[in-house]
Structure formats: structure tokens, C-alpha cells
Design a protein around this motif. Structure first.
Motif, PDB file in Angstrom:
ATOM      1  N   ASP A   1     -44.299  -3.179 -33.229  1.00 47.47           N
ATOM      2  CA  ASP A   1     -44.577  -4.378 -32.450  1.00 47.47           C
ATOM      3  C   ASP A   1     -43.538  -4.613 -31.361  1.00 47.47           C
ATOM      4  O   ASP A   1     -43.859  -5.132 -30.295  1.00 47.47           O
ATOM      5  CB  ASP A   1     -44.718  -5.622 -33.335  1.00 47.47           C
ATOM      6  CG  ASP A   1     -43.852  -5.586 -34.575  1.00 47.47           C
ATOM      7  OD1 ASP A   1     -42.874  -4.816 -34.590  1.00 47.47           O
ATOM      8  OD2 ASP A   1     -44.140  -6.332 -35.533  1.00 47.47           O
ATOM      9  N   ASP A   2     -42.247  -4.228 -31.612  1.00 46.49           N
ATOM     10  CA  ASP A   2     -41.269  -4.396 -30.535  1.00 46.49           C
ATOM     11  C   ASP A   2     -41.478  -3.353 -29.431  1.00 46.49           C
ATOM     12  O   ASP A   2     -41.152  -3.598 -28.270  1.00 46.49           O
ATOM     13  CB  ASP A   2     -39.826  -4.416 -31.046  1.00 46.49           C
ATOM     14  CG  ASP A   2     -39.489  -3.306 -32.017  1.00 46.49           C
ATOM     15  OD1 ASP A   2     -40.382  -2.514 -32.344  1.00 46.49           O
ATOM     16  OD2 ASP A   2     -38.321  -3.231 -32.442  1.00 46.49           O
ATOM     17  N   ARG A   3     -42.043  -2.205 -29.769  1.00 48.55           N
ATOM     18  CA  ARG A   3     -42.401  -1.234 -28.722  1.00 48.55           C
ATOM     19  C   ARG A   3     -43.541  -1.766 -27.854  1.00 48.55           C
ATOM     20  O   ARG A   3     -43.528  -1.613 -26.633  1.00 48.55           O
ATOM     21  CB  ARG A   3     -42.790   0.108 -29.353  1.00 48.55           C
ATOM     22  CG  ARG A   3     -41.600   0.938 -29.756  1.00 48.55           C
ATOM     23  CD  ARG A   3     -41.992   2.196 -30.510  1.00 48.55           C
ATOM     24  NE  ARG A   3     -40.822   3.067 -30.643  1.00 48.55           N
ATOM     25  CZ  ARG A   3     -39.812   2.848 -31.480  1.00 48.55           C
ATOM     26  NH1 ARG A   3     -39.870   1.794 -32.295  1.00 48.55           N
ATOM     27  NH2 ARG A   3     -38.776   3.664 -31.517  1.00 48.55           N
ATOM     28  N   ILE A   4     -44.523  -2.390 -28.501  1.00 53.58           N
ATOM     29  CA  ILE A   4     -45.618  -3.002 -27.741  1.00 53.58           C
ATOM     30  C   ILE A   4     -45.054  -4.062 -26.792  1.00 53.58           C
ATOM     31  O   ILE A   4     -45.401  -4.119 -25.605  1.00 53.58           O
ATOM     32  CB  ILE A   4     -46.655  -3.637 -28.690  1.00 53.58           C
ATOM     33  CG1 ILE A   4     -47.432  -2.566 -29.462  1.00 53.58           C
ATOM     34  CG2 ILE A   4     -47.609  -4.541 -27.909  1.00 53.58           C
ATOM     35  CD1 ILE A   4     -48.491  -1.851 -28.671  1.00 53.58           C
ATOM     36  N   GLN A   5     -44.160  -4.900 -27.318  1.00 55.82           N
ATOM     37  CA  GLN A   5     -43.622  -5.984 -26.492  1.00 55.82           C
ATOM     38  C   GLN A   5     -42.775  -5.440 -25.344  1.00 55.82           C
ATOM     39  O   GLN A   5     -42.795  -5.996 -24.236  1.00 55.82           O
ATOM     40  CB  GLN A   5     -42.801  -6.941 -27.353  1.00 55.82           C
ATOM     41  CG  GLN A   5     -42.459  -8.266 -26.683  1.00 55.82           C
ATOM     42  CD  GLN A   5     -41.186  -8.209 -25.864  1.00 55.82           C
ATOM     43  OE1 GLN A   5     -40.242  -7.506 -26.222  1.00 55.82           O
ATOM     44  NE2 GLN A   5     -41.152  -8.950 -24.766  1.00 55.82           N
ATOM     45  N   ALA A   6     -42.059  -4.349 -25.581  1.00 53.48           N
ATOM     46  CA  ALA A   6     -41.263  -3.738 -24.509  1.00 53.48           C
ATOM     47  C   ALA A   6     -42.173  -3.274 -23.368  1.00 53.48           C
ATOM     48  O   ALA A   6     -41.859  -3.460 -22.191  1.00 53.48           O
ATOM     49  CB  ALA A   6     -40.448  -2.570 -25.059  1.00 53.48           C
ATOM     50  N   CYS A   7     -43.298  -2.694 -23.723  1.00 58.19           N
ATOM     51  CA  CYS A   7     -44.253  -2.243 -22.698  1.00 58.19           C
ATOM     52  C   CYS A   7     -44.897  -3.432 -22.009  1.00 58.19           C
ATOM     53  O   CYS A   7     -45.170  -3.391 -20.800  1.00 58.19           O
ATOM     54  CB  CYS A   7     -45.322  -1.343 -23.322  1.00 58.19           C
ATOM     55  SG  CYS A   7     -44.671   0.181 -24.046  1.00 58.19           S
ATOM     56  N   MET A   8     -45.150  -4.514 -22.757  1.00 59.50           N
ATOM     57  CA  MET A   8     -45.704  -5.717 -22.147  1.00 59.50           C
ATOM     58  C   MET A   8     -44.721  -6.313 -21.144  1.00 59.50           C
ATOM     59  O   MET A   8     -45.118  -6.826 -20.088  1.00 59.50           O
ATOM     60  CB  MET A   8     -46.035  -6.766 -23.219  1.00 59.50           C
ATOM     61  CG  MET A   8     -47.201  -6.384 -24.112  1.00 59.50           C
ATOM     62  SD  MET A   8     -48.720  -6.215 -23.172  1.00 59.50           S
ATOM     63  CE  MET A   8     -49.814  -5.562 -24.420  1.00 59.50           C
ATOM     64  N   ALA A   9     -43.437  -6.248 -21.470  1.00 65.37           N
ATOM     65  CA  ALA A   9     -42.426  -6.746 -20.542  1.00 65.37           C
ATOM     66  C   ALA A   9     -42.443  -5.937 -19.249  1.00 65.37           C
ATOM     67  O   ALA A   9     -42.277  -6.487 -18.155  1.00 65.37           O
ATOM     68  CB  ALA A   9     -41.047  -6.687 -21.197  1.00 65.37           C
ATOM     69  N   GLU A  10     -42.643  -4.617 -19.364  1.00 68.91           N
ATOM     70  CA  GLU A  10     -42.725  -3.781 -18.164  1.00 68.91           C
ATOM     71  C   GLU A  10     -43.971  -4.096 -17.350  1.00 68.91           C
ATOM     72  O   GLU A  10     -43.975  -3.982 -16.127  1.00 68.91           O
ATOM     73  CB  GLU A  10     -42.692  -2.302 -18.549  1.00 68.91           C
ATOM     74  CG  GLU A  10     -41.361  -1.863 -19.127  1.00 68.91           C
ATOM     75  CD  GLU A  10     -41.255  -0.352 -19.310  1.00 68.91           C
ATOM     76  OE1 GLU A  10     -42.230   0.357 -18.986  1.00 68.91           O
ATOM     77  OE2 GLU A  10     -40.193   0.097 -19.760  1.00 68.91           O
ATOM     78  N   LEU A  11     -45.044  -4.484 -18.031  1.00 67.51           N
ATOM     79  CA  LEU A  11     -46.267  -4.882 -17.335  1.00 67.51           C
ATOM     80  C   LEU A  11     -46.193  -6.314 -16.822  1.00 67.51           C
ATOM     81  O   LEU A  11     -47.066  -6.773 -16.084  1.00 67.51           O
ATOM     82  CB  LEU A  11     -47.481  -4.748 -18.271  1.00 67.51           C
ATOM     83  CG  LEU A  11     -47.916  -3.316 -18.602  1.00 67.51           C
ATOM     84  CD1 LEU A  11     -48.899  -3.316 -19.775  1.00 67.51           C
ATOM     85  CD2 LEU A  11     -48.563  -2.654 -17.380  1.00 67.51           C
ATOM     86  N   GLY A  12     -45.154  -7.038 -17.240  1.00 66.35           N
ATOM     87  CA  GLY A  12     -44.975  -8.416 -16.783  1.00 66.35           C
ATOM     88  C   GLY A  12     -45.847  -9.427 -17.490  1.00 66.35           C
ATOM     89  O   GLY A  12     -46.102 -10.510 -16.966  1.00 66.35           O
ATOM     90  N   VAL A  13     -46.291  -9.094 -18.714  1.00 72.84           N
ATOM     91  CA  VAL A  13     -47.208  -9.975 -19.441  1.00 72.84           C
ATOM     92  C   VAL A  13     -46.458 -10.645 -20.599  1.00 72.84           C
ATOM     93  O   VAL A  13     -45.988  -9.966 -21.514  1.00 72.84           O
ATOM     94  CB  VAL A  13     -48.418  -9.190 -19.983  1.00 72.84           C
ATOM     95  CG1 VAL A  13     -49.354 -10.122 -20.747  1.00 72.84           C
ATOM     96  CG2 VAL A  13     -49.158  -8.508 -18.833  1.00 72.84           C
TER      97      VAL A  13
END
Length: 501
Positions: free
Chosen positions: A266-278
Motif C-alpha cells: 500500500d505504501d508503494r501504491i501511495q508513492a506512485c499516487m504521489a508521483e501522479l499528483g493524486v
């Protein structure tokens, strides 16, 4: 020095300028007339070509007919697409991706059976390797698939497990299955139980054509600090809109390689979401339950939001006493079917005759307390649980809690759900709650709730409860029968109704 207007040289210059302007004007008029004449000749030439004009008109007429036919087809397709787009989000628009462990599958699959509806839902359970299937399970569970090999990805967290990479890619792998008419991908674990009716109700609020990442934080303050308050905890479940899943799938493998030191999926998902700006859109009904012990306090004072999910069910006590974990969760299915919006919703009222405070967590439990407690205090969860690090620390939670009273006279009388049914004639549910344990003797002179053997709660289902501004339902003590049955009415608060004695 300014020119004198009477000077002969000045008069000559003015006369010459006027003549020049007049000549230019006549020249311009001549050119315009010539252009108009040529245009007339050109148009006359085409008008004389009667045969060509006729052929041209016939050709245009045929083309127009074909275009109208095509337009009608396209318009019909657009209307169909528009009709699908305008359709309210329902369970068929949601695809589940369940992260599972081969080792624990035989135990954990029983949780999935509790909420999975094979003929209505779409989804896949993703395992690290094949498992032996039981024929009876085929129609009770989602499709089972083996995740792609992730050995090419770096993983450097000494306390974690590299299966986190595999699980973090479930949304992308599910997307690549190519299912049609998908609006939301919902992630969960094999020990997560969803209340799918409430999940749909929550997702309806959001535009599935936009980028949305929806879930909730941990119940552990330290877990949120170690990982992130901006992260949706995967066991509690989270939802990703279809266009966001498309964007995630394009970058995820590159993104994963940039975070080899992270712990979980889940923290990997959130890291990618941060890169997408979401950012995370928080919905408090997704429950990670990073606690140990008894969930009673949390469920009896559930926040004012739809109950969407329950997680970590192997780590906490059964939610109903004297039952297995699975049987206890099975007990909730009847009230969920009758009134999913109302499940676990708390109401607070008073029995003024006996000076008792009453808390109803509909479909789960009723509590009767000697004395008068404020609504402010009653809506706080009682600490029947300890934190994720197994310490009894009241500062360990990102929400207010209250102590569970150890005074024998202040301990609540607890009545758990026994059964529920629907009265079609009255359009109301009747749920019945019994005490499973006796309370210790108390030497207070105040009236003793020991006389109450059963609580009957009557409540009209309200499918539009969450379409309105949030407000707790009110409860009213109706009467107590001679046979020890207290009858309580629960429903929308009336005008000027307030929780006060």
C-alpha cells in the motif's frame, strides 16, 4: 515657424494634393467595377452548364442520404454510450482485486465467501502460486489467478516481505485482463470483509471519470507516522477510478523500482499516487483495524459513516461472543440485508424513569448504563482494545477514546444481536438483542437493568440515509414489558429533537 495659409506656394500644394486624392478615388472605383464584372461572368458561365449542375446535385443528394444514415447510427451509439454513462454506479461497475496468500488460503477463503456474490460481482484473487481447488468453492469465490513473476524488481526492506511488490501490482494486472464497463477497481486482502452495498453507496458520490484514490488511514497513530497519513491502508481496502488505474499501470513498474526500501504494497501504491499528483480521498468506513483485542468499543461507537470494510479479522476476537470468527461475521448478514445503510450506526437516548443511558449500535449491540452520560462521551469508542504494538496507550490512536469502566456499577449491560426480521405491514425492521453474560452485583440504590432480559429495536430502513447531511438517528425508549423486554424506536430525528434528558 508655421506655414501661412495665404502663401501662394501653400495654395498650390493644397490644390495638387486634392487632385491626387480624386484621381486615386476614381481608380479604386474602376478596379472594383472590373472585379464585379468578372465575378458576374464567372457565375454566368457556371449557370449555363445545366448538365453538369444536374449531375453535381444528384451526387450531393446521394451523399447527403448516406451521411444521414451514418449520422443516425452514430447518434444511436452515442445515445447508448450516454445512457450507460448516466447509469448510476452499481456493483457491476466494480472489479475487485484480492491479495491472497497460498499458505493461508484454506483459512482465509472463508472470509471472502461471506461477502462475495458470484452472479453479481467481478473480481480476481491473486496468489503467489497455484492452490488446490475444492469443487464446492468454484461457485462461491472469485476467479483464482497466479501473479506475474516480480523477481526483477528490487526489494531492500529487511523487516518486510518482497510479496509486497506482487500485491502492489494487483490493480495493474487486473486492469490488463481487459474487463469491460469498469468504473472502479477495489483492492482488499483475503482477510477483508466488505459490506458491498455500502461500498457502492460511497463510490456513487464520486465521478468515476476523474482521478480518485479512496480509502482510509490506520487506527494506529504510530503506523500512520511510520508509513503515511496520506496512504490508503490496503487491508482495509481502497478504490481507484478506472482512468487513474490506466495512468497507474503506465508508470507503475518504473515507479516500483524507485522505492525498493518501502515496506508494503500500500505504501508503494501511495508513492506512485504521489508521483501522479493524486491525494488520498478519505472515507472512514474502510477499516484497517490495526489493533488487538476486542473490536466491541470501535463497532459500538462506529463513526457517522457507512460501514464499508473490516480487516485483520484473524488478529482480533470474534465480534460476537461464544462464536467462531466466521460465524460471528455470518451473524451480521441478516441486518446487512435488511438495512445496509444502518448497520453499526449508533443512536443515543435516555430512560428518564430509571435514569439510564442507552446506546444502540443497530444490527450489532445495545448497551444500558446506570446514570446519565453525555452524547459527547458516548460517541467516543470505549477502549476494549489495545494498539497495534500491544500496549494499552490511550495516546496511540488518531481519534478520541474513553476508558472502559472497571467500576462494577458503571459497567454497561451489553445485549448482542440475536435475530432480525422485516415487518412488511409496518415497513420496519425488528431486531432482538440478548445478554450473554451476567453483570456483577452492585450495591447502588439506583434501578438495576438486570430486569431487562431482551431489547427489541424497531427501525424503518432508510436507503437514502447517506444522501442527506450526516446526522445520527435518534432513539426513544417506548416501554418495558413485564417479561423484561425493553422496546426502543430508532429513526430520523424529529423537529427539535435533541439527545438530552
Amino acid at each position: 515657424m508655421k506655414n501661412d495659409p495665404k502663401d501662394p506656394e501653400h495654395l498650390f500644394y493644397s490644390s495638387w494634393t486634392f487632385s491626387k486624392l480624386m484621381a486615386s478615388f476614381f481608380l479604386l472605383m474602376s478596379i472594383s467595377y472590373l472585379c464585379y464584372s468578372l465575378r458576374f461572368v464567372s457565375l454566368s458561365y457556371h449557370c449555363n452548364q445545366t448538365q453538369n449542375t444536374h449531375i453535381s446535385i444528384t451526387h450531393v443528394s446521394n451523399t447527403t442520404t448516406a451521411t444521414i444514415t451514418t449520422s443516425q447510427v452514430l447518434e444511436q451509439e452515442r445515445a447508448t454510450s450516454k445512457e450507460q454513462a448516466s447509469e448510476e454506479t452499481n456493483i457491476s461497475h466494480i472489479v475487485f482485486g484480492i491479495g491472497a496468500s497460498t499458505t493461508l488460503w484454506n483459512q482465509r477463503k472463508e472470509y471472502i465467501k461471506l461477502w462475495w456474490k458470484p452472479n453479481e460481482m467481478r473480481g480476481t484473487v491473486w496468489l503467489e502460486q497455484k492452490v488446490e481447488t475444492v469443487s464446492n468453492d468454484e461457485n462461491l469465490l472469485p476467479t483464482l489467478k497466479v501473479s506475474e513473476d516480480t523477481s526483477r524488481f528490487k526489494y531492500n526492506n529487511s523487516k518486510g516481505d518482497r510479496s509486497a511488490i506482487r500485491i502492489s501490482r494487483i490493480v495493474s494486472e487486473t486492469l490488463r485482463l481487459g474487463m469491460k464497463n469498469v468504473r472502479w477497481f477495489v483492492m482488499g486482502d483475503d482477510d477483508t470483509v466488505f459490506v458491498t452495498e455500502n461500498l457502492v453507496k460511497v463510490l456513487k458520490k464520486y465521478d468515476h471519470n476523474q482521478f480518485y484514490y479512496i480509502g482510509s488511514s490506520s487506527e494506529s497513530h504510530l503506523q500512520n507516522i511510520y508509513f503515511s497519513y496520506n496512504m490508503a491502508y490496503g487491508g482495509g481496502g481502497f478504490a481507484i477510478s478506472y482512468p487513474l488505474a490506466l495512468a497507474l499501470e503506465k508508470i507503475q513498474d518504473r515507479c516500483i523500482q524507485r522505492y525498493p526500501t518501502l515496506y508494503g504494497s500500500d505504501d508503494r501504491i501511495q508513492a506512485c499516487m504521489a508521483e501522479l499528483g493524486v491525494p488520498l480521498t478519505k472515507e472512514r468506513g474502510f477499516h484497517q483495524f490495526d489493533v488487538h483485542g476486542d473490536l466491541f468499543g470501535l463497532l459500538a461507537a462506529h463513526p457517522l459513516t457507512p460501514l464499508v470494510s473490516l480487516h485483520h479479522l484473524d488478529l482480533v476476537e470474534p465480534i460476537f461472543p461464544d462464536m467462531s470468527r466466521v460465524d460471528a461475521l455470518e451473524q451480521l448478514k441478516v441486518p446487512i440485508k435488511l438495512d445496509p445503510a444502518g448497520i453499526m450506526q449508533q443512536s443515543i437516548c435516555y430512560d428518564s424513569t430509571h435514569e439510564w443511558t442507552i446506546s444502540v449500535s443497530w444490527g450489532y449491540v445495545v448497551q444500558i448504563f446506570r446514570g446519565i452520560f453525555s452524547a459527547r462521551e458516548m460517541e467516543m469508542p470505549a477502549r476494549t482494545f489495545i494498539n497495534w504494538y500491544q500496549r494499552a496507550d490511550y495516546t496511540a490512536y488518531p481519534f478520541n477514546t474513553r476508558p472502559f469502566s472497571r467500576n462494577l456499577c458503571q459497567m454497561p449491560f451489553v445485549y448482542y444481536l440475536s435475530d432480525a426480521l422485516y415487518d412488511k405491514g409496518e415497513n420496519e425492521t425488528m431486531s432482538f438483542y440478548f445478554r450473554t453474560r451476567e453483570n456483577p452485583d452492585c450495591n447502588w440504590t439506583m434501578a438495576d437493568p438486570n430486569q431487562i432480559r431482551m431489547v427489541e429495536v424497531r427501525k424503518k430502513p432508510d436507503p437514502h440515509l447517506w444522501d442527506k447531511s450526516p446526522r445520527r438517528n435518534c432513539c426513544r425508549v417506548q416501554r418495558t414489558n413485564g417479561n423484561g423486554t425493553m422496546v426502543i424506536d430508532v429513526g430520523e430525528c424529529r423537529e427539535d429533537e435533541v439527545v438530552e434528558l
